[in-house]
Design a protein around this motif. Sequence first.
Motif, PDB file in Angstrom:
ATOM      1  N   UNK A   1       0.837  -1.194   0.000  1.00  0.00           N
ATOM      2  CA  UNK A   1       0.000   0.000   0.000  1.00  0.00           C
ATOM      3  C   UNK A   1       0.874   1.246   0.000  1.00  0.00           C
ATOM      4  N   UNK A   2       0.453   2.288  -0.738  1.00  0.00           N
ATOM      5  CA  UNK A   2       1.202   3.528  -0.766  1.00  0.00           C
ATOM      6  C   UNK A   2       1.200   4.192   0.598  1.00  0.00           C
ATOM      7  N   UNK A   3       2.249   4.964   0.846  1.00  0.00           N
ATOM      8  CA  UNK A   3       2.370   5.649   2.130  1.00  0.00           C
ATOM      9  C   UNK A   3       1.329   6.752   2.258  1.00  0.00           C
ATOM     10  N   UNK A   4       0.769   6.888   3.453  1.00  0.00           N
ATOM     11  CA  UNK A   4      -0.135   7.999   3.742  1.00  0.00           C
ATOM     12  C   UNK A   4       0.693   9.258   3.957  1.00  0.00           C
ATOM     13  N   UNK A   5       0.411  10.290   3.205  1.00  0.00           N
ATOM     14  CA  UNK A   5       1.182  11.536   3.297  1.00  0.00           C
ATOM     15  C   UNK A   5       0.767  12.299   4.556  1.00  0.00           C
TER      16      UNK A   5
ATOM     17  N   UNK B   1       7.988  -4.304  15.124  1.00  0.00           N
ATOM     18  CA  UNK B   1       7.875  -2.854  15.293  1.00  0.00           C
ATOM     19  C   UNK B   1       8.778  -2.158  14.287  1.00  0.00           C
ATOM     20  N   UNK B   2       8.249  -1.155  13.601  1.00  0.00           N
ATOM     21  CA  UNK B   2       9.048  -0.408  12.642  1.00  0.00           C
ATOM     22  C   UNK B   2       8.198   0.508  11.786  1.00  0.00           C
ATOM     23  N   UNK B   3       8.678   0.768  10.596  1.00  0.00           N
ATOM     24  CA  UNK B   3       8.025   1.685   9.670  1.00  0.00           C
ATOM     25  C   UNK B   3       6.676   1.130   9.216  1.00  0.00           C
ATOM     26  N   UNK B   4       5.609   1.947   9.363  1.00  0.00           N
ATOM     27  CA  UNK B   4       4.271   1.475   8.984  1.00  0.00           C
ATOM     28  C   UNK B   4       3.605   2.348   7.930  1.00  0.00           C
ATOM     29  N   UNK B   5       4.392   3.244   7.297  1.00  0.00           N
ATOM     30  CA  UNK B   5       3.890   4.089   6.203  1.00  0.00           C
ATOM     31  C   UNK B   5       2.723   4.981   6.619  1.00  0.00           C
ATOM     32  N   UNK B   6       2.591   5.215   7.927  1.00  0.00           N
ATOM     33  CA  UNK B   6       1.521   6.065   8.471  1.00  0.00           C
ATOM     34  C   UNK B   6       0.128   5.567   8.093  1.00  0.00           C
TER      35      UNK B   6
ATOM     36  N   UNK C   1       4.459   8.539  13.123  1.00  0.00           N
ATOM     37  CA  UNK C   1       5.247   7.720  14.038  1.00  0.00           C
ATOM     38  C   UNK C   1       5.274   6.265  13.573  1.00  0.00           C
ATOM     39  N   UNK C   2       6.151   5.492  14.196  1.00  0.00           N
ATOM     40  CA  UNK C   2       6.298   4.077  13.849  1.00  0.00           C
ATOM     41  C   UNK C   2       5.430   3.220  14.759  1.00  0.00           C
ATOM     42  N   UNK C   3       4.970   2.111  14.187  1.00  0.00           N
ATOM     43  CA  UNK C   3       4.179   1.155  14.969  1.00  0.00           C
ATOM     44  C   UNK C   3       4.484  -0.243  14.453  1.00  0.00           C
ATOM     45  N   UNK C   4       3.501  -0.996  13.979  1.00  0.00           N
ATOM     46  CA  UNK C   4       3.734  -2.334  13.443  1.00  0.00           C
ATOM     47  C   UNK C   4       4.214  -2.211  11.991  1.00  0.00           C
ATOM     48  N   UNK C   5       5.282  -2.917  11.657  1.00  0.00           N
ATOM     49  CA  UNK C   5       5.888  -2.831  10.328  1.00  0.00           C
ATOM     50  C   UNK C   5       4.884  -3.135   9.230  1.00  0.00           C
ATOM     51  N   UNK C   6       4.912  -2.311   8.181  1.00  0.00           N
ATOM     52  CA  UNK C   6       3.960  -2.463   7.087  1.00  0.00           C
ATOM     53  C   UNK C   6       4.199  -3.755   6.311  1.00  0.00           C
ATOM     54  N   UNK C   7       5.448  -4.258   6.317  1.00  0.00           N
ATOM     55  CA  UNK C   7       5.758  -5.466   5.549  1.00  0.00           C
ATOM     56  C   UNK C   7       5.640  -6.747   6.375  1.00  0.00           C
ATOM     57  N   UNK C   8       5.200  -6.631   7.627  1.00  0.00           N
ATOM     58  CA  UNK C   8       5.005  -7.840   8.435  1.00  0.00           C
ATOM     59  C   UNK C   8       3.786  -8.603   7.903  1.00  0.00           C
ATOM     60  N   UNK C   9       3.921  -9.866   7.565  1.00  0.00           N
ATOM     61  CA  UNK C   9       2.788 -10.610   6.991  1.00  0.00           C
ATOM     62  C   UNK C   9       1.618 -10.766   7.955  1.00  0.00           C
TER      63      UNK C   9
END
Length: 338
Positions: free
Chosen positions: A4-8, A143-148, A154-162
């Motif tokens: 999914x694209x990052x939320x600006x 925990x890491x980058x979640x693309x908002x 801020x960071x929360x659950x990683x966006x690439x975590x399955x």
Amino acid sequence: MADINQTVVYLSEQVVVLCSCGLSFLGSSLIIFTYIIWSDLRTTPRRLLVYLSISDWLSAVSYAFGVWRVFHTDSLDCVVQGAISTFANTSSFFWTVAIAVYLYVFIVRSSQRVADSLVLFFHLVSWGVPLAITVAAVCLNKIGYDASEVSVGWCWVRIHAPDRVLWMLLTGKIWEFLAYLTLPVLYILIKRHIHTAHAALSEYRPILANRPLSHSSSMADMKLTLIPIIFIVLRIWSTVRFILLLAGSSARQNPVLVTLHGIGNTSQGAANCIMFVLLTRPIRTRLCAALCCCSKSRADVQHSHDAPNRLLLGQDTSTQREEDNTSQVGTDRGYSVD
């Protein structure tokens, strides 16, 4: 879902959310400060409120750092910020519910001993469970980058975590849902018990029935109504974005919804300060008195500095003493009025 694209996050959103973080930081600090300096206000419910404020303080600081940085990668500071905010935010849910449980046992069950005995259990659950979940999430690289997508920079659950939906639930959402259900029920039961007790008292003492409710009673009744309402109003926006994420809707990226999410997640400390400090008369009175004392001290210092100048201009010493006495009488009378 991982592509999914990052939320600006726009600059205006950053500014608004950073202001909200600042207010929560100040509000939580004020709750903790008043508890420390006034020992006679150190009741068990207020001590629980201090623990909640510590969680909100940590949340405000970590969220502010995340909003200021607006992370774009799984950097070390992103993981650290995400871990702190995850722990603090989850702990805040537990302490909010713990206060409601304590008040329910104390007021409805009429057992202060049982209520006080629960405090240790509250510590174990409200600190222990969030810490265990956060440590597990960090160790498993969740925990890491979640693309908002369900945050505001801020960071929360990683966006690439399955299995990120599962970890979003474990690191906050499931406890948020439980708080939505638990808080209204507990506070409704408390309000009903208080109203029933008041009605029974009025039946045996009719002379009290026609008297208007005191200011403190009406304020306490209002707080019992506002606590769950404010919690839900502040937190509902992050829940809406989470549901929209599950539904695959791009509406979760709407700037207004993102801003409301940022304000809601970072305003709990400020809201608690308004309800339990600014709208609590004994504490509000003491704060006003302290501010007045500070202003009076500065005025006295300025007065002592100006005195030699007045004497050089020809003012008589006895006249100066007379004015000082008049001023002191006026000040004493002002302090005697409630």
